[in-house]
Design an enzyme around this catalytic site. Structure first.
Site, PDB file in Angstrom:
ATOM      1  N   MET A 319       5.210   5.775  34.743  1.00  0.00           N
ATOM      2  CA  MET A 319       4.877   5.854  33.326  1.00  0.00           C
ATOM      3  C   MET A 319       4.881   7.311  32.855  1.00  0.00           C
ATOM      4  SD  MET A 319       1.559   4.357  31.262  1.00  0.00           S
ATOM      5  CE  MET A 319       1.873   2.660  31.756  1.00  0.00           C
ATOM      6  N   TRP A 322       8.401   8.459  32.610  1.00  0.00           N
ATOM      7  CA  TRP A 322       9.049   7.838  31.460  1.00  0.00           C
ATOM      8  C   TRP A 322       8.732   8.610  30.174  1.00  0.00           C
ATOM      9  CZ3 TRP A 322       6.389   5.231  27.362  1.00  0.00           C
ATOM     10  CH2 TRP A 322       7.248   4.747  26.380  1.00  0.00           C
ATOM     11  N   HIS A 323       7.505   9.092  30.030  1.00  0.00           N
ATOM     12  CA  HIS A 323       7.166   9.860  28.836  1.00  0.00           C
ATOM     13  C   HIS A 323       7.959  11.173  28.782  1.00  0.00           C
ATOM     14  CE1 HIS A 323       3.512   7.268  28.393  1.00  0.00           C
ATOM     15  NE2 HIS A 323       3.812   7.454  27.125  1.00  0.00           N
ATOM     16  N   GLY A 324       8.254  11.759  29.927  1.00  0.00           N
ATOM     17  CA  GLY A 324       9.036  12.994  29.933  1.00  0.00           C
ATOM     18  C   GLY A 324       8.852  13.763  31.226  1.00  0.00           C
TER      19      GLY A 324
END
Length: 394
Positions: A319, A322-324
Site C-alpha cells: 500500500m 502504491w502511494h508512491g
C-alpha cells in the site's frame, strides 16, 4: 446535472438508457482528457486494449480442461496487469528527462484494481463469464474513474443489468441529493477551510520556527499541522468520494461508500474498516487473504501470529509503494503495519485478562482518543511535511 436528466427520467419510468449512458460517459471522459491532457486520453485507450486482451485471453484459457493445473498462467496475467501502474509509479518517482511523451493517465490505479479483481475472480470461479460491453462500462464508469470508490464487477453488473423499481429509485434520488450537498459541504466549505485557509498559515509558522531553531525540532506548530492536515485530508477526500457516489446513485448504480466515520474508530483495525473502505477491503481480499492462504497451504510459518504479522507488513508495504516511491509513504505503511500488530497483541492480552481489565464508557472514549492520535500522526508522515521540515532546515 443537465446531462443526467434523461437518465433520471428513464430510470424513474423503469428504463435504463444504456446507449445514452455510454455516450454520457464518453463525453465526460473526453472533457477530462482534452486539451493538455490528450496524451493521457490516448494512454487510456491503449491501456484498455491491453487489459482487455489480458482479461479475455485468461477467460478463454479458463475454458480449457487443464487450466486449473497451470497456476503460473494466472500469476503471469496478474503481473502483466499491474506492470503498467508499477511503471507509472516508478517513472513518477524517477522521471526520465529525455522522454518526450506522458506515461500513465488519471485513474490508472483504480482501473488496474478493477481489472486484477476480475482476473482473480475468474480464477476462483466467482465470475463465470465477463460481458465485454458491461466490462468496458465497469472500467470506464465516469463518476469513479479518477478517484474511486473501487467497485466490484459482480455488484456493478447486478445494478447495470436492470433498472431499479420506482420506489427504490425515488429513495436513490434522495440519497444522491443528500450525498451531493454533503460532498459540497465537506470539500468546498470544511475541507477548504482546513486546506486553503489554515494549512498554509500553520505550515509557514512551523517552517519559520524550524529555521529559527536551526534543527529538526518538533514544535506546537507541527502538532497543529498534524491535526489540521488530517482534517483537510478527510474532508477533501470524503467530499469528492461523496460526489462520485452521488452521481452514481443518480445513474441507478449503488457505488459503495468510501468512508464511515473513521475518527470514531476504537482501534486501528476498526479505522481501516472505516477509512477508504473500498481500497482497504480490496487490499484485504486480494493481497492479505490470498497471501495468508498461500502461506498456510505451503506451511511457511508455524505460528499463526507470526503469519498474520508478516501478512500485515506485506500488505501495508505494498500500500505504501502504491502511494508512491518516497520514504514517507513507505514509512507510513510500516507504521500502520506495526500499529496493527501492536493492536493484535493488545487484543490477545485483553482476552486473556478480560476479568481484570475495566471496560466502560471511559475506556471506550480513551480507545477512540488514542486511535485518533495514532492515525493523525500517520497522516503527518503521509503528508511529507516532515521531509519539508528537514530539508528546509538544512
Amino acid at each position: 446535472m443537465v446531462a443526467l436528466i434523461p437518465m433520471i427520467i428513464g430510470l424513474y419510468f423503469g428504463k435504463r438508457l444504456k446507449v445514452y449512458e455510454a455516450i454520457f460517459s464518453i463525453v465526460f471522459l473526453f472533457l477530462i482528457f482534452d486539451g493538455d491532457h490528450w496524451q493521457q486520453g490516448v494512454n487510456l485507450l491503449i491501456y484498455l486494449v491491453y487489459e482487455f486482451i489480458l482479461t479475455f485471453t485468461y477467460q478463454h484459457y479458463r475454458t480449457k480442461k487443464d487450466s486449473k493445473n497451470k497456476t503460473w498462467i494466472f500469476y503471469l496475467m496478474v503481473i502483466l496487469a499491474i506492470i503498467p501502474v508499477a511503471a507509472v509509479k516508478y517513472l513518477t518517482a524517477f522521471p526520465i528527462k529525455s522522454m518526450p511523451f506522458v506515461i500513465g493517465f488519471l485513474g490508472i490505479s483504480y482501473i488496474t484494481f478493477k481489472n486484477v479483481q476480475v482476473i482473480m475472480e475468474l480464477r476462483d470461479g466467482a465470475i463465470k463469464q465477463v460481458d465485454p460491453l458491461t466490462y468496458a462500462r465497469f472500467l470506464l464508469f465516469f463518476p469513479t474513474i479518477s478517484s474511486g470508490p473501487i467497485d466490484r464487477y459482480r455488484r456493478f453488473k447486478k445494478d447495470f443489468d436492470k433498472a431499479p423499481s420506482r420506489d427504490q429509485y425515488i429513495d436513490d434520488l434522495g440519497t444522491a441529493t443528500r450525498y451531493l450537498f454533503q460532498g459540497f459541504a465537506y470539500k468546498f466549505i470544511i475541507g477548504c477551510f482546513f486546506g486553503t485557509y489554515l494549512l498554509p498559515k500553520i505550515s509557514a509558522a512551523a517552517l519559520a520556527t524550524g529555521n529559527a531553531n536551526g534543527g529538526l525540532k518538533l514544535s506546537w506548530w507541527v502538532v497543529a499541522y498534524m491535526y489540521v492536515y488530517s482534517m483537510y485530508l478527510f474532508f477533501d477526500f470524503a467530499g469528492y468520494s461523496l460526489f462520485a457516489v452521488s452521481i452514481s446513485y443518480y445513474m441507478g448504480i449503488h457505488t459503495p461508500m468510501n468512508f464511515n466515520k473513521p475518527f470514531i474508530s476504537k482501534n486501528i483495525k476498526d479505522f481501516w474498516n472505516r477509512w477508504h473502505m473500498t481500497l482497504s477491503f480490496w487490499f484485504r481480499d486480494y493481497i492479505y487473504m490470498r497471501f495468508t492462504f498461500f502461506a498456510m497451504k505451503k506451511k511457511l510459518f508455524k505460528s499463526r501470529i507470526r503469519l498474520s504479522q508478516v501478512s500485515y507488513f506485506l500488505l501495508f508495504l505494498i500500500m505504501g509503494f502504491w502511494h508512491g516511491l518516497t520514504w514517507y509513504y513507505i514509512v507510513y505503511g510500516i507504521y500502520h503495519a506495526t500499529a496493527i500488530c501492536i493492536n493484535d497483541a493488545w487484543l490477545r492480552f485483553k482476552r486473556k485478562h478480560k476479568d481484570k481489565l475495566p471496560s466502560n464508557k471511559f475506556t471506550e472514549w480513551l480507545a477512540i482518543f488514542i486511535t485518533f492520535n495514532v492515525v493523525c500522526f500517520s497522516f503527518l508522515i503521509f503528508s511529507g511535511f516532515l521531509s519539508q521540515l528537514w530539508f528546509g532546515w538544512q
